[in-house]
Design a protein around this motif. Sequence first.
Motif, PDB file in Angstrom:
ATOM      1  N   PRO A   1       0.819  -1.215   0.000  1.00 16.44           N
ATOM      2  CA  PRO A   1       0.000   0.000   0.000  1.00 16.44           C
ATOM      3  C   PRO A   1       0.853   1.266   0.000  1.00 16.44           C
ATOM      4  O   PRO A   1       1.881   1.338   0.681  1.00 16.44           O
ATOM      5  CB  PRO A   1      -0.799  -0.108   1.304  1.00 16.44           C
ATOM      6  CG  PRO A   1      -0.855  -1.563   1.604  1.00 16.44           C
ATOM      7  CD  PRO A   1       0.433  -2.139   1.081  1.00 16.44           C
ATOM      8  N   ASN A   2       0.423   2.238  -0.777  1.00 12.51           N
ATOM      9  CA  ASN A   2       1.035   3.566  -0.823  1.00 12.51           C
ATOM     10  C   ASN A   2       2.518   3.560  -1.196  1.00 12.51           C
ATOM     11  O   ASN A   2       3.271   4.443  -0.796  1.00 12.51           O
ATOM     12  CB  ASN A   2       0.815   4.292   0.509  1.00 12.51           C
ATOM     13  CG  ASN A   2      -0.659   4.532   0.752  1.00 12.51           C
ATOM     14  OD1 ASN A   2      -1.320   5.150  -0.067  1.00 12.51           O
ATOM     15  ND2 ASN A   2      -1.183   4.008   1.847  1.00 12.51           N
ATOM     16  N   SER A   3       2.938   2.566  -1.961  1.00  8.89           N
ATOM     17  CA  SER A   3       4.331   2.522  -2.413  1.00  8.89           C
ATOM     18  C   SER A   3       4.459   3.046  -3.838  1.00  8.89           C
ATOM     19  O   SER A   3       5.551   3.145  -4.371  1.00  8.89           O
ATOM     20  CB  SER A   3       4.869   1.093  -2.331  1.00  8.89           C
ATOM     21  OG  SER A   3       4.128   0.244  -3.184  1.00  8.89           O
TER      22      SER A   3
ATOM     23  N   TYR B   1      -3.364   4.556  -1.920  1.00 13.89           N
ATOM     24  CA  TYR B   1      -3.425   5.455  -3.079  1.00 13.89           C
ATOM     25  C   TYR B   1      -2.655   4.951  -4.297  1.00 13.89           C
ATOM     26  O   TYR B   1      -2.483   5.690  -5.262  1.00 13.89           O
ATOM     27  CB  TYR B   1      -2.914   6.854  -2.687  1.00 13.89           C
ATOM     28  CG  TYR B   1      -3.863   7.574  -1.765  1.00 13.89           C
ATOM     29  CD1 TYR B   1      -5.126   7.947  -2.213  1.00 13.89           C
ATOM     30  CD2 TYR B   1      -3.516   7.857  -0.451  1.00 13.89           C
ATOM     31  CE1 TYR B   1      -6.025   8.583  -1.373  1.00 13.89           C
ATOM     32  CE2 TYR B   1      -4.397   8.500   0.399  1.00 13.89           C
ATOM     33  CZ  TYR B   1      -5.656   8.857  -0.066  1.00 13.89           C
ATOM     34  OH  TYR B   1      -6.533   9.485   0.765  1.00 13.89           O
TER      35      TYR B   1
END
Lengths: 499, 95
Positions: free
Chosen positions: A37-39, A150
């Motif tokens: 997540p969010n990487s 995101y």
Amino acid sequence: MSRSRGFEVIIGLEVHAQLLTRSKMFCGCPTTFGAAPNSQTCPICQGMPGVLPVVNRRAIELAVRSALALDCRINPGCRFARKHYYYPDMPKNFQISQYEEPLAEDGWLEIEVDETTKRVGIQRLHLEEDVGKLVHEGAFETAQASLVDYNRSGVPLMETVSKPDIRSPEEAAAYLKAFRAVLVSLGVCDGNMEEGSLRCDANISLRPRGASELGTKVEIKNMNSFRNVKAALEYEVGRQAKALAAGERIVQETRLWEAERGYTRSMRSKEYAHDYRYFPEPDLVPLRLDPAWVDGIRAALPELPRATRQRFIDAYQLPAYDAEVLTQSRALADYYEEVVKALTAGRAPSAALPALGEPAKIASNWVMSELLRELPADDEAAIRSSRVPPQNLAALVMLIADGTISGKIAKDVFKKMFETGESAGTIVEREGLTQVADEGELLAVVDRVIAENPKAVEDFRKGKAAAAKALVGQVMKATRGKANPALANRLVEERLRAV
Amino acid sequence: MISRQDVEHVARLARLALTDAEKERMEAELSSILEYIDKLRALDVEGVEPTSHAVPLVNVMRDDEVRPCLPAGAMLANAPDRAGDSVRVPRIIED
């Protein structure tokens, strides 16, 4: 018909497809599915002040390709717009989309339901960016917070809105299926509905038959498979028909399909008024697509599934069902044609092949039943992952045709080919699966079986024809399925009459 | 003219909580801004294309190439709350 209580059903579908680009729509973050997540975010897709988004040319190309395949008119100019709403799936509080000047408009897609074809109009096709993914923390009922990833925000999405030409849940499912087949065969989208690469919302309303005005429409969300689209719309037809028949009014609203519970529920959002305050995206200048570039994309379009399907019916005399299944993706259709080619071209087809049937139909049977059973899906990636190339499948069929192995054993051989990547010949030889077609060798087995089963012989003499079948079964068993069935049959009958 | 309802509607869309005094002020200020824009209506714009961009540029595009992202930690440092690698936001369930 009973479900709709005589009302006419009007459906329009909005399909969102993730385009197969390497990087996002307006920045260079990767689009790979399944990362931590969010990487995969940057200041641009996070909407930090002062950043400048730039359009991904490949995304435009893929959308143009889709629009041309759907017979849309490509607008000479198009523009991006900001769609404003406050929701944590978009950190910048607006989504870049297209509004007044979409990329393309006015196309159509042909669908088939109950052997009748019809055209469903395409109203518009435009580009936008995807949003982040929200997961409720804990159970839905008790969740206190949501978690946001995101990575997906900013991934190129193509939204295609159909005209309200769809008249039943079956047609809706057929539209989505045909649409997916077009995108997958164009290499524009991987079509994976489970991973959300292809998502579908529906607008549905009912009206008295013969009425010219449309009824109040309801938007249905959260249908992530062909089956769910059909089930959700069937449920909604029933719900609305019942309400209308009782003289109630339909409320314009958005409803969520609860797949496990089998009903739609209202999102009951008081302010779901679509007040998005669109305005032109100041950071992205307009596009004026070069007609020569568009013509080049048009010239490079592959044969579309409908055309391939018809060609398979005409050229290979395949049943419509086979042609439909085999043309769900370009890769599968190509695989099939390679098998047919290998069976019919090059070295002359085995003289015994016609005894099995038409090569095109044999190939179809093997691809549909054996290959698709082993493969995880029917898209390009799945076909490419197959360890059985088309030539090897054709070689296996040849081994049945020339009597080397029986059809039953061939199915086991196929499984092993799929697991190991070895050729049929290698497996058959190593495991000694060659059919016993030598008359002398088989005769010895037949004699032994007859000697060991005096009761069956007695039954046969009393006129029980089934007794011969039982003896053939014994012969097959004694040879572990390797006896040529026709030969075994003949030898048993001959011996029984001679005894 | 901007009414009290207009101010409340726009404030709600923008998730702004305004006091009554602020609403009154906004009503007056937004009205005078709109009045000013109304002056533009007096212009003859027959045959003039609506302008969305003041620069004479079209077709600014980039190749489909992957570039480095922010490290996940840097991105999450901006979040008021987090759980693991995810941004944590208050319950948002429309009901």
